[in-house]
Design a protein around this motif. Structure first.
Motif: not given
Length: 575
Positions: A31-32, A73-77, A86-89
């Motif tokens: 996501s960076t 989908e799984k990251e949206r939830l 704190n996480s990278d998407f």
């Protein structure tokens, strides 16, 4: 790395993960990489959506445009403020593929013979690289061509957009958008560029907002400082004004025009009337009218045949004040019952059918708005003839004037005078084009507020509609003669489909109405759903440039013209 390198790793954002004939998707490893909005001193507005990207391929590449960004989908939830920090998407972006290019010879193709491979690298496209291809849009050879400096990319205001003037007008042009979207500024900017390029443009200005453009411009106002001489009207134009019915009135009107032309021809040959002696018995010396009753049919028809080209010409070069009286003279029986070689006596029945039309002709000649537009009274100066002004303007000897503004601001809206007059001007320019006057020095005809003049008709007393088609004809055939049409309208849905379909270039400002957007979608092949989705949110002065000679659509911000048009909205003030 050069700013013109399309595959600079500093601009890398992800990999192709999906390919279809309509679009591709790019997977962001991190996501960076979404923050690739500022790099190498270049600033991109509004994040990556709307920005151009390049896709790597063997010996070539593709240029695309990011239309949307999404999360799996799984990251949206699992998305929350804490998890986002704190996480990278791993976002996924949808890319509209616009063109392919050969990186070595610089050639670009709008028709794709191949598609990106899965796993191909995707980069944010540098401004200089995009600019290089924009400058080539519509350029057919290596010859120097004039350019229109329109503005800058909305996604990167450092990237100038200059396009070939030939490509912009080559297949006619339409500038559309709602009120306040920036159409008038765009036209002023285009005119400013054409003056700099020493190209000539004629502007039909219905509101007078371009009267402030004084640089290298000749400005006239219909009904005040100029008129269109009625002798250059065509028979069809005269029918629009007089509105004859099909049964009796139209044939009698045509015969009256022929007779008055014959009379004028006879009187113009004062030194050689012997050659016109066949007509002597028909002429009423006191009135200059033609009286056929009880005279030889054969003699009159023979005179008409000898002078066929002049009598049957399409213009209306007659004394229009005599037209009503001549129509009564035409109301006769075709033959004399006692001598079939001669015309018959007066036919009162036909005359009764024509009195309504004669009344309209008399009103036409005496109505101020028509007289100031067409000089039916023959009282205005020859120097104010619009045909003479146009001919002087397009003359190859005129090196000082590049803009002719024909204003309608002093002309009223009654009696459809504006529509009929604009149609007559268009028809006259089309005639000049057919005569080859614009072959060496093409002319651009700008029709502002085009919805006022196109798709219009004149309704007669019997509710039959006659369409005004001059600009439709210009759109369909004048390109090969060097007369290019540029229409501007806030309501493209009101432009005839036949005219809009002839437009090769579209500069589309903000559009909200569904029917307006559909009209553009149907007329502009590259205006797909992704592009149309930007139209309602375009800001003032922003537009989408698309066309046959443009390899891909561009979202641009039009530069402010040096002399803006007088189109500001009046402001309320507290007293």
């Amino acid at each position: 790395m050069s700013k013109s390198n399309p595959f600079d790793n500093n601009h890398f954002i992800g990999y192709i993960s999906f390919v279809s004939p309509r679009f591709a998707k790019v997977h962001f490893p991190s996501s960076t990489l979404l923050n690739k909005t500022i790099f190498s001193g270049e600033e991109f507005n509004g994040g990556l959506v709307g920005n151009f990207v390049t896709i790597e391929a063997e010996n070539a590449g593709f240029i695309g445009k990011i239309s949307e960004i999404d999360l799996p989908e799984k990251e949206r939830l699992a998305l929350s403020e804490r998890s986002f920090q704190n996480s990278d998407f791993h976002p996924v972006a949808k890319i509209e593929i616009l063109l392919s290019f050969d990186y070595f010879d610089g050639g670009a193709k709008h028709t794709l013979n191949a598609f990106p491979n899965i796993g191909a690298k995707v980069f944010v496209c540098p401004s200089e690289f995009i600019q290089k291809y924009v400058m080539k849009f519509g350029k057919k050879n290596d010859k120097d061509v004039p350019y229109l400096k329109l503005g800058r990319l909305t996604s990167n205001l450092d990237t100038e957009v200059s396009v070939s003037q030939q490509a912009f007008f080559n297949r006619h042009c339409a500038i559309v958008g709602t009120t306040g979207g920036g159409k008038s500024w765009t036209i002023s900017k285009i005119i400013e560029n054409m003056v700099n390029n020493k190209s000539k443009v004629i502007v039909l200005d219905p509101t007078g907002e371009y009267s402030v453009l004084e640089n290298n411009m000749k400005s006239v106002s219909i009904g005040k400082t100029a008129f269109f001489p009625y002798k250059y009207l065509t028979k069809e134009d005269l029918f629009f004004l007089i509105k004859p019915s099909e049964g009796i009135q139209k044939p009698k009107l045509l015969e009256a025009i022929r007779s008055l032309k014959a009379s004028k021809l006879y009187n113009s040959m004062s030194d050689d009337k012997a050659s016109h002696s066949r007509l002597t018995e028909f002429i009423e010396v006191e009135t200059n009218l033609i009286n056929k009753s009880n005279h030889s049919i054969k003699e009159y028809e023979r005179y008409q045949l000898i002078n066929f080209d002049k009598i049957e010409s399409n213009n209306v070069d007659i004394d229009i004040k005599l037209l009503g009286k001549q129509i009564i003279k035409e109301c006769i029986y075709p033959v004399n019952k006692d001598n079939v070689q001669k015309y018959g006596k007066a036919n009162e029945k036909d005359a009764n059918f024509c009195y309504g039309m004669i009344s309209r002709i008399n009103n036409l000649v005496s109505t101020k708005v028509y007289d100031s537009s067409f000089n039916f009274s023959n009282t205005l100066s020859n120097e104010e003839e619009l045909t003479k002004i146009i001919n002087d303007f397009i003359s190859s000897e005129n090196h000082d004037e590049f803009v002719l503004r024909i204003g309608f601001e002093d002309l009223g809206f009654e009696f459809q005078a504006r529509e009929i007059l604009a149609n007559a001007i268009g028809r006259y320019l089309l005639k000049l084009a057919r005569d080859g006057l614009f072959k060496k020095e093409p002319i651009v005809l700008v029709l502002d507020e085009a919805h006022q003049f196109l798709n219009k008709g004149v309704v007669d007393d019997f509710f039959q509609t006659n369409s005004l088609t001059a600009f439709d004809q210009i759109a369909k055939e004048s390109r090969k003669y060097g007369l290019f049409l540029c229409i501007s309208t806030q309501m493209p849905r009101d432009i005839p489909v036949g005219t809009l379909s002839q437009m090769g270039t579209f500069l589309v400002h903000r559009l909200i109405n569904y029917n307006d957007k559909e009209a553009i979608r149907q007329a502009c092949s590259s205006a797909n759903s992704d592009i149309l989705s930007y139209l309602p949110v375009l800001g003032e002065g922003e537009a989408i440039l698309s066309g046959v000679d443009f390899s891909m659509p561009l979202s641009i911000k039009i530069d402010e013209p040096m002399v803006p048009p007088d189109s500001n909205t009046p402001l309320f003030s507290k007293k």
